[in-house]
Design a protein around this motif. Structure first.
Motif, mmCIF file in Angstrom:
data_model
loop_
_atom_site.group_PDB
_atom_site.id
_atom_site.type_symbol
_atom_site.label_atom_id
_atom_site.label_comp_id
_atom_site.label_asym_id
_atom_site.label_seq_id
_atom_site.Cartn_x
_atom_site.Cartn_y
_atom_site.Cartn_z
ATOM 1 N N ASP A 219 0.848 -1.192 0.000
ATOM 2 C CA ASP A 219 0.000 0.000 0.000
ATOM 3 C C ASP A 219 0.889 1.249 0.000
ATOM 4 O O ASP A 219 2.122 1.141 0.086
ATOM 5 C CB ASP A 219 -0.950 -0.001 1.203
ATOM 6 N N ASP A 220 0.254 2.421 -0.099
ATOM 7 C CA ASP A 220 1.018 3.676 -0.199
ATOM 8 C C ASP A 220 1.899 3.913 1.022
ATOM 9 O O ASP A 220 2.971 4.502 0.909
ATOM 10 C CB ASP A 220 0.065 4.870 -0.380
ATOM 11 N N VAL A 257 7.279 -2.981 6.549
ATOM 12 C CA VAL A 257 5.958 -3.622 6.537
ATOM 13 C C VAL A 257 5.595 -4.099 7.948
ATOM 14 O O VAL A 257 6.418 -4.678 8.644
ATOM 15 C CB VAL A 257 5.932 -4.809 5.548
ATOM 16 N N GLU A 258 4.349 -3.821 8.349
ATOM 17 C CA GLU A 258 3.844 -4.330 9.627
ATOM 18 C C GLU A 258 2.985 -5.584 9.412
ATOM 19 O O GLU A 258 3.058 -6.522 10.182
ATOM 20 C CB GLU A 258 3.030 -3.243 10.345
ATOM 21 N N VAL A 259 2.170 -5.560 8.352
ATOM 22 C CA VAL A 259 1.290 -6.706 8.086
ATOM 23 C C VAL A 259 1.562 -7.285 6.694
ATOM 24 O O VAL A 259 1.508 -6.557 5.700
ATOM 25 C CB VAL A 259 -0.203 -6.315 8.181
ATOM 26 N N ILE A 315 -7.729 -5.915 2.657
ATOM 27 C CA ILE A 315 -6.741 -4.849 2.791
ATOM 28 C C ILE A 315 -7.394 -3.608 3.411
ATOM 29 O O ILE A 315 -6.782 -2.939 4.250
ATOM 30 C CB ILE A 315 -6.083 -4.540 1.424
ATOM 31 N N SER A 316 -8.639 -3.343 3.047
ATOM 32 C CA SER A 316 -9.293 -2.167 3.631
ATOM 33 C C SER A 316 -9.495 -2.353 5.135
ATOM 34 O O SER A 316 -9.366 -1.413 5.913
ATOM 35 C CB SER A 316 -10.581 -1.836 2.866
ATOM 36 N N LYS A 317 -9.782 -3.594 5.558
ATOM 37 C CA LYS A 317 -9.939 -3.880 6.991
ATOM 38 C C LYS A 317 -8.595 -3.697 7.718
ATOM 39 O O LYS A 317 -8.543 -3.123 8.813
ATOM 40 C CB LYS A 317 -10.445 -5.318 7.171
#
Ligand SMILES: [Mn+2]
Length: 324
Positions: A219-220, A257-259, A315-317
């Motif tokens: 993601d961004d 990255v965290e997730v 991804i939104s969650k």
């Protein structure tokens, strides 16, 4: 009830009965197999009979585990059981088809370490502080007591090793190392186990890895990264389902990255989602929100969307949780 009291009840239950059905979760990992096989050794030592059942064939890399050849698949077992032992399984659904081999009124001993365990057993020994279910089974062996020989120790060590990622994950404690030392002193040979479960990679798995890495996106913010495994990848590379195991770590391991997430298409229009996190995000809760479960740093769920829609929803969650 304290863990000690639960262990005592579990020991009483095992001593009082015979003819056990030993089950673990679908797509069994090293801890699932190590703990259920160690239990088979325990029951065998007590002079009792057992039937080991797993929905899937045992992954090649775990077939060295003593008694692994005793695992049957549900279709091979033509009867039901009234005494059941389950290991590393957080809820009944995770037992898969094998769970149907228990009679309707079966007595179930549920031994686990998942925080999401729903205590579905008649007896439950769930220690969420344990690094692996194998740690709980070791304590059960001591309480009974039964002799912990090299074979049982090898099963227990394998679960401890795999669930801690080789003693690297945050669930690794002084207790984990003390238990590892104890098991080594009982004759466990650490090198061949580590070589088989961590280092050895089959050619199809390498080909699959190459394909899957080509799908990497983030993601961004650079804090979420994901990989995809469309069904055709498995067909094209000749890789099996077990070859997908662990690929999610490539996403998680990226700097910043965290997730890390892996979306894997499965037959029947479903997608299996694996989550791994580093420090702050409880991915067990995220998986739970999609009907799955697991641990704070490693979890999974199955959703009934297309690959694209699964990516969008999941991804939104994760973004919601990550950026409050
Ligand atoms: Mn486990």
């Amino acid at each position: 009830m304290s863990i000690e009291e639960m262990l005592k009840d579990a020991a009483d239950y095992i001593r009082a009965h015979d003819d056990f059905l030993i089950l673990t979760h679908v797509n069994p990992d090293g801890d699932a197999l190590g703990s259920s096989l160690a239990a088979a050794h325990i029951v065998g030592q007590l002079g009792k009979t057992f039937t080991l059942v797993s929905d899937e064939p045992i992954p090649e890399k775990f077939r060295f585990l003593p008694l692994a050849d005793r695992f049957r698949q549900p279709g091979d077992v033509q009867r039901e059981f009234s005494h059941v032992l389950t290991f590393d399984c957080a809820d009944r659904k995770r037992l898969g088809e094998s769970g149907a081999l228990a009679t309707g009124n079966a007595t179930i001993l549920n031994v686990d370490h998942h925080a999401t365990n729903d205590h579905f057993g008649t007896y439950n020994v769930v220690d969420t502080k344990a690094a692996a279910t194998c740690e709980v089974v070791y304590r059960l062996a001591r309480v009974l007591p039964v002799e912990i020989g090299k074979e049982m120790a090898t099963c227990l060590y394998t679960g401890l090793l795999t669930d801690t990622g080789g003693f690297r994950y945050s669930n690794t404690t002084p207790e984990t190392h003390r238990l590892a030392a104890e098991l080594l002193s009982r004759g466990v040979e650490p090198y061949p186990i580590a070589d088989r479960v961590f280092e050895t990679i089959t050619w199809p798995r390498l080909l699959l890895t190459r394909e899957v890495l080509s799908t990497i996106e983030r993601d961004d913010s650079g804090r979420i990264a994901w990989l995809c495994v469309p069904l055709e990848f498995l067909h094209r590379t000749g890789a099996s389902e077990e070859d997908v195991e662990g690929l999610v770590n490539y996403a998680r391991n990226i700097d910043g990255v965290e997730v890390g997430i892996l979306f894997r298409e499965v037959p029947g229009g479903k997608v299996k989602v694996s989550f791994r996190s580093k420090y702050v995000v409880d991915v067990g809760q995220i998986a739970l929100a999609f009907g799955g479960g697991g641990h704070a740093r490693a979890s999974g769920c199955t959703v009934e969307w297309t690959l694209e829609e699964s990516k969008r929803q999941v991804i939104s969650k994760v973004k919601e949780v990550l950026v409050p």
